[in-house]
Scaffold this motif. Structure first.
Motif, PDB file in Angstrom:
ATOM      1  N   LEU A 252     -39.495  35.162   2.679  1.00  0.00           N
ATOM      2  CA  LEU A 252     -38.663  34.152   3.331  1.00  0.00           C
ATOM      3  C   LEU A 252     -37.374  34.751   3.873  1.00  0.00           C
ATOM      4  CD1 LEU A 252     -39.161  31.146   0.880  1.00  0.00           C
ATOM      5  CD2 LEU A 252     -40.169  31.472   3.144  1.00  0.00           C
ATOM      6  N   SER A 253     -36.756  35.673   3.133  1.00  0.00           N
ATOM      7  CA  SER A 253     -35.486  36.211   3.623  1.00  0.00           C
ATOM      8  C   SER A 253     -35.713  37.142   4.813  1.00  0.00           C
ATOM      9  CB  SER A 253     -34.694  36.899   2.502  1.00  0.00           C
ATOM     10  OG  SER A 253     -35.305  38.080   2.090  1.00  0.00           O
ATOM     11  N   TRP A 254     -36.843  37.862   4.807  1.00  0.00           N
ATOM     12  CA  TRP A 254     -37.159  38.696   5.991  1.00  0.00           C
ATOM     13  C   TRP A 254     -37.312  37.783   7.214  1.00  0.00           C
ATOM     14  CZ3 TRP A 254     -39.048  44.176   5.896  1.00  0.00           C
ATOM     15  CH2 TRP A 254     -39.353  44.649   7.171  1.00  0.00           C
ATOM     16  N   LEU A 255     -38.038  36.681   7.031  1.00  0.00           N
ATOM     17  CA  LEU A 255     -38.264  35.756   8.152  1.00  0.00           C
ATOM     18  C   LEU A 255     -36.952  35.135   8.624  1.00  0.00           C
ATOM     19  CD1 LEU A 255     -41.547  33.956   7.017  1.00  0.00           C
ATOM     20  CD2 LEU A 255     -41.278  35.692   8.800  1.00  0.00           C
ATOM     21  N   LEU A 256     -36.051  34.852   7.687  1.00  0.00           N
ATOM     22  CA  LEU A 256     -34.768  34.267   8.066  1.00  0.00           C
ATOM     23  C   LEU A 256     -33.964  35.250   8.922  1.00  0.00           C
ATOM     24  CD1 LEU A 256     -32.889  31.814   7.739  1.00  0.00           C
ATOM     25  CD2 LEU A 256     -31.877  32.973   5.763  1.00  0.00           C
ATOM     26  N   VAL A 257     -33.966  36.517   8.504  1.00  0.00           N
ATOM     27  CA  VAL A 257     -33.268  37.538   9.310  1.00  0.00           C
ATOM     28  C   VAL A 257     -33.852  37.574  10.717  1.00  0.00           C
ATOM     29  CG1 VAL A 257     -32.930  40.028   9.600  1.00  0.00           C
ATOM     30  CG2 VAL A 257     -32.532  38.958   7.374  1.00  0.00           C
ATOM     31  N   ASP A 262     -33.846  37.617  16.101  1.00  0.00           N
ATOM     32  CA  ASP A 262     -34.785  37.696  17.235  1.00  0.00           C
ATOM     33  C   ASP A 262     -35.269  36.333  17.703  1.00  0.00           C
ATOM     34  OD1 ASP A 262     -34.705  40.466  16.562  1.00  0.00           O
ATOM     35  OD2 ASP A 262     -36.332  40.140  15.132  1.00  0.00           O
ATOM     36  N   SER A 263     -34.800  35.285  17.124  1.00  0.00           N
ATOM     37  CA  SER A 263     -35.180  33.884  17.391  1.00  0.00           C
ATOM     38  C   SER A 263     -36.597  33.493  17.017  1.00  0.00           C
ATOM     39  CB  SER A 263     -34.934  33.416  18.825  1.00  0.00           C
ATOM     40  OG  SER A 263     -34.488  34.372  19.646  1.00  0.00           O
ATOM     41  N   HIS A 264     -37.393  34.402  16.446  1.00  0.00           N
ATOM     42  CA  HIS A 264     -38.743  34.008  16.019  1.00  0.00           C
ATOM     43  C   HIS A 264     -39.039  34.567  14.640  1.00  0.00           C
ATOM     44  CE1 HIS A 264     -39.968  32.399  19.918  1.00  0.00           C
ATOM     45  NE2 HIS A 264     -39.386  33.452  20.476  1.00  0.00           N
ATOM     46  N   THR A 266     -41.849  36.074  12.581  1.00  0.00           N
ATOM     47  CA  THR A 266     -43.118  36.661  13.017  1.00  0.00           C
ATOM     48  C   THR A 266     -44.079  36.902  11.862  1.00  0.00           C
ATOM     49  OG1 THR A 266     -42.434  38.967  12.759  1.00  0.00           O
ATOM     50  CG2 THR A 266     -41.842  37.884  14.833  1.00  0.00           C
ATOM     51  N   THR A 267     -45.346  37.012  12.227  1.00  0.00           N
ATOM     52  CA  THR A 267     -46.389  37.335  11.253  1.00  0.00           C
ATOM     53  C   THR A 267     -46.164  38.721  10.658  1.00  0.00           C
ATOM     54  OG1 THR A 267     -47.858  36.104  12.701  1.00  0.00           O
ATOM     55  CG2 THR A 267     -48.876  37.372  10.949  1.00  0.00           C
ATOM     56  N   LEU A 268     -45.832  39.680  11.520  1.00  0.00           N
ATOM     57  CA  LEU A 268     -45.576  41.030  11.013  1.00  0.00           C
ATOM     58  C   LEU A 268     -44.381  41.018  10.067  1.00  0.00           C
ATOM     59  CD1 LEU A 268     -46.242  44.045  11.021  1.00  0.00           C
ATOM     60  CD2 LEU A 268     -44.777  44.313  13.021  1.00  0.00           C
ATOM     61  N   GLY A 269     -43.405  40.167  10.359  1.00  0.00           N
ATOM     62  CA  GLY A 269     -42.249  40.043   9.470  1.00  0.00           C
ATOM     63  C   GLY A 269     -42.643  39.483   8.111  1.00  0.00           C
ATOM     64  N   ALA A 270     -43.530  38.486   8.100  1.00  0.00           N
ATOM     65  CA  ALA A 270     -43.981  37.916   6.829  1.00  0.00           C
ATOM     66  C   ALA A 270     -44.713  38.968   6.004  1.00  0.00           C
ATOM     67  CB  ALA A 270     -44.892  36.721   7.092  1.00  0.00           C
ATOM     68  N   ALA A 271     -45.627  39.689   6.651  1.00  0.00           N
ATOM     69  CA  ALA A 271     -46.387  40.722   5.936  1.00  0.00           C
ATOM     70  C   ALA A 271     -45.447  41.812   5.424  1.00  0.00           C
ATOM     71  CB  ALA A 271     -47.447  41.328   6.855  1.00  0.00           C
ATOM     72  N   LEU A 298     -34.772  38.134  -2.476  1.00  0.00           N
ATOM     73  CA  LEU A 298     -33.972  37.719  -1.315  1.00  0.00           C
ATOM     74  C   LEU A 298     -33.200  38.901  -0.729  1.00  0.00           C
ATOM     75  CD1 LEU A 298     -32.573  34.285  -2.601  1.00  0.00           C
ATOM     76  CD2 LEU A 298     -34.299  34.642  -0.814  1.00  0.00           C
ATOM     77  N   VAL A 299     -32.596  39.701  -1.608  1.00  0.00           N
ATOM     78  CA  VAL A 299     -31.815  40.847  -1.127  1.00  0.00           C
ATOM     79  C   VAL A 299     -32.729  41.877  -0.463  1.00  0.00           C
ATOM     80  CG1 VAL A 299     -30.351  42.770  -1.826  1.00  0.00           C
ATOM     81  CG2 VAL A 299     -29.998  40.498  -2.839  1.00  0.00           C
ATOM     82  N   SER A 300     -33.861  42.176  -1.110  1.00  0.00           N
ATOM     83  CA  SER A 300     -34.713  43.247  -0.570  1.00  0.00           C
ATOM     84  C   SER A 300     -35.326  42.828   0.762  1.00  0.00           C
ATOM     85  CB  SER A 300     -35.801  43.623  -1.572  1.00  0.00           C
ATOM     86  OG  SER A 300     -36.708  42.558  -1.733  1.00  0.00           O
ATOM     87  N   GLY A 301     -35.747  41.567   0.890  1.00  0.00           N
ATOM     88  CA  GLY A 301     -36.335  41.134   2.150  1.00  0.00           C
ATOM     89  C   GLY A 301     -35.357  41.263   3.305  1.00  0.00           C
ATOM     90  N   ALA A 302     -34.120  40.831   3.068  1.00  0.00           N
ATOM     91  CA  ALA A 302     -33.119  40.884   4.137  1.00  0.00           C
ATOM     92  C   ALA A 302     -32.721  42.332   4.445  1.00  0.00           C
ATOM     93  CB  ALA A 302     -31.889  40.077   3.732  1.00  0.00           C
ATOM     94  N   LEU A 303     -32.477  43.119   3.391  1.00  0.00           N
ATOM     95  CA  LEU A 303     -32.025  44.495   3.633  1.00  0.00           C
ATOM     96  C   LEU A 303     -33.114  45.329   4.309  1.00  0.00           C
ATOM     97  CD1 LEU A 303     -29.857  45.619   0.567  1.00  0.00           C
ATOM     98  CD2 LEU A 303     -29.148  45.155   2.921  1.00  0.00           C
ATOM     99  N   CYS A 304     -34.363  45.155   3.868  1.00  0.00           N
ATOM    100  CA  CYS A 304     -35.439  45.937   4.485  1.00  0.00           C
ATOM    101  C   CYS A 304     -35.638  45.512   5.945  1.00  0.00           C
ATOM    102  CB  CYS A 304     -36.738  45.791   3.695  1.00  0.00           C
ATOM    103  SG  CYS A 304     -36.697  46.599   2.086  1.00  0.00           S
ATOM    104  N   ALA A 305     -35.511  44.218   6.226  1.00  0.00           N
ATOM    105  CA  ALA A 305     -35.642  43.752   7.613  1.00  0.00           C
ATOM    106  C   ALA A 305     -34.580  44.404   8.497  1.00  0.00           C
ATOM    107  CB  ALA A 305     -35.516  42.232   7.672  1.00  0.00           C
TER     108      ALA A 305
END
Lengths: 454, 112
Positions: A252-257, A262-264, A266-271, A298-305
């Motif tokens: 979820l945090s990757w998708l939020l970033v 990027d305004s979308h 993405t599927t690749l972002g979820a994976a 939450l931290v890892s998803g956002a930082l990795c994104a």
């Protein structure tokens, strides 16, 4: 021996095994269609090479008695798993061979993880050589540092990070992810950028396959993490729950970033967020509460994104973001134990936010940096060695046409049958195959293929 | 006789065929094609890296028809393919000198 624990560890070993072909799909979908098979083959190759080395002397190097300073296990103590099939040979409450098999899967996938950095351009033979050398010189020693615990009663002397330093790495944040991520960076630097990168678009050719791979990874990761309890107990259950929520939070945090940047979403972002969360909770599974696991996710998803953009800034071509996801995710999980560590969990140590001060954070940092530095430097030297002796890269024309064709004489997809104009068996001695008419006789539809069965 | 060629959004193909069936059109040729018009493709994002898709997927339809119903064919395609958004496509008409059915050798109107 405890049969319940044994059953769980054997099952977990099988779950972890599935992660490597899962990784092959995850990586395979992300490359262009002309190199999907090579991507998959690098994972399969790791299963062969590392699996054999592990049984020959890898297990002994990692879990044999230390030969000095906590740096290396004795490689000949259990050479060929000598004596470990004795019914009396136990590792805790499970047969030693169950532990051997479980840990073999870790060695295999750690090596396979590196291949994501070198997609589209490395030759298959040099990859296998690098994979074998890296397992011996980097993974087996580092696994000893991190995973080999001393047992004074049994006279077992283990590795320095697990015993002397006392850093917490439940299932391999340092030994697996920081280790593979640092090696991926080194190998990508020696190998060089893909032709055309970053100007040419290199978009994933099959996102459903990426998600299939991520799903297999998540499924197998329950064995990877919860199996690392080495028992069917409350620790395993906590780790399983933490593996669920940290991963969901990271996705979820990757998708939020992405949505903000990027305004979308993405599927690749979820994976990718799924994998980032799995990586980050790996070291921390038994030392944080489920709420702590959510925070780490939450931290890892956002930082990795955010981190996957680093390669464009610094100009190194880590094709599938092994650095951005595994090195960064591994660092996040390993270091955040120093903040979210909770003494009411099985690991039993308080981090900064639970009144434990900065000591645990410092210990975690030393462990992480030691593995990062060792892996990066030795991987760089190994890559330079392989490059000097047999070369690493495919020729430019082969890279343009696709490494599937040049390295494996195969193509991943056959979508237009009319493109085949002749079929013939490979003749011994390399004789030129005889041309076969493109016009098929409708009464003998198999005629064109019979030559290949001779 | 006329050849009506249309480049349209793939999702509209089913509706176009249904409309032409009602007109009594007996066949069409369809192909997956790529191209660009005034919108110059679109942008996709992969892990934050934008990828410009220069040629977007379209469907190309070729219909051979009697001159008497060519306007109805064109109108049907335009009405069923129109979403009002950019990228709906184009339809054009070309004169055809002769048509032969390969199986029977019939010519022109008989061959349609």
């Amino acid at each position: 021996m405890d049969s319940g624990n044994t059953a769980w560890v054997l099952t977990s070993a099988a779950l972890v095994m599935l992660m490597t072909p899962g990784l092959a799909f995850f990586y395979g979908g992300m490359v262009r269609s002309k190199s999907v098979l090579n991507m998959i083959m690098m994972s399969l190759g790791s299963m062969g090479v590392v699996g054999l080395l592990w049984v020959l002397f890898g297990y002994s190097m990692a879990f044999g008695n230390d030969v000095g300073l906590g740096l290396l296990g004795n490689p000949i103590e259990y050479f060929g798993l000598n004596g470990l099939w004795d019914p009396e040979s136990l590792s805790g409450s499970i047969p030693t061979l169950a532990f051997v098999g479980f840990q073999a899967m870790f060695a295999i996938i750690t090596v396979a993880l590196i291949s994501g950095a070198v997609a589209d351009r490395i030759r298959f033979g040099p990859w296998l050589l690098f994979a074998g050398l890296w397992a011996v010189v980097v993974y087996f020693p580092v696994a000893h540092w991190v995973f080999a615990f001393s047992d004074e009663e049994a006279g077992v002397v283990g590795g320095w990070i697990a015993n002397t330093l006392g850093a917490i790495d439940f299932a391999g944040g340092t030994a697996v992810h920081i280790n593979a991520g640092a090696a991926a960076l080194a190998l990508a630097l020696v190998l060089g950028k893909r032709r055309g990168w970053p100007q040419e678009p290199m978009r994933p050719h099959n996102l459903p396959m990426v998600v299939l791979g991520a799903a297999l990874l998540w499924f197998g990761w329950f064995g990877f993490n919860a199996g690392s309890a080495l028992a069917a107990d409350g620790t395993a259950a906590l780790v399983l729950v933490n593996t669920l929520v940290a991963t969901g939070a990271a996705m979820l945090s990757w998708l939020l970033v992405e949505r903000i940047r990027d305004s979308h979403a993405t599927t690749l972002g979820a994976a990718s967020g799924i994998v980032a969360g799995l990586v980050a909770i790996t070291p921390a599974g038994s030392s944080v509460s489920p709420l702590g696991a959510i925070a780490i996710g939450l931290v890892s998803g956002a930082l990795c994104a955010l981190a996957v953009g680093l390669k464009y800034r610094f100009g190194y071509d880590d094709s599938l973001d092994v650095v951005g996801v595994h090195l960064v995710g591994g660092l996040v999980g390993t270091l955040l134990i120093g903040l979210f560590g909770d003494s009411s969990t099985p690991a039993g140590v308080d981090g900064l936010f639970f009144g434990g001060g900065l000591e645990l954070l410092g210990i975690q940092a030393v462990g992480a940096i030691a593995v990062l530095a060792y892996s990066f430097v030795v991987s760089l030297l190994l890559a330079l060695l392989v490059k000097a002796v047999i070369g690493l890269r495919v020729p430019a024309e082969a890279e343009d046409a696709g490494v599937d064709e040049s390295e494996h004489a195969e193509g991943g997809y056959e979508l237009a049958g009319f493109a085949v104009s002749r079929v013939a068996a490979q003749q011994p001695g390399g004789a030129e195959p005889a041309p076969v008419s493109t016009r098929q006789d409708p009464t003998q539809p198999q005629q064109a293929f019979e030559g290949s069965k001779q | 006789m006329k050849l009506v060629t249309a480049i349209v959004k793939p999702a509209t193909l089913g509706a176009i065929r249904a409309g032409l069936d009602r007109l009594g059109v007996l066949g069409m040729t369809v192909g997956e094609v790529r191209g660009y018009g005034r919108q110059k493709g679109h942008t996709e994002v992969y892990r934050g890296a934008g990828v410009s898709i220069d040629y977007v997927p379209k469907v190309r339809i070729d219909v051979l028809t009697e001159t008497s119903i060519v306007d109805a064919v064109v109108d049907t395609i335009v009405e069923t393919a129109r979403s009002g958004a950019i990228g709906d496509g184009k339809v054009w008409v070309t004169p055809v000198e002769s048509v032969v059915r390969v199986r029977t050798g019939e010519r022109d109107s008989d061959a349609l």
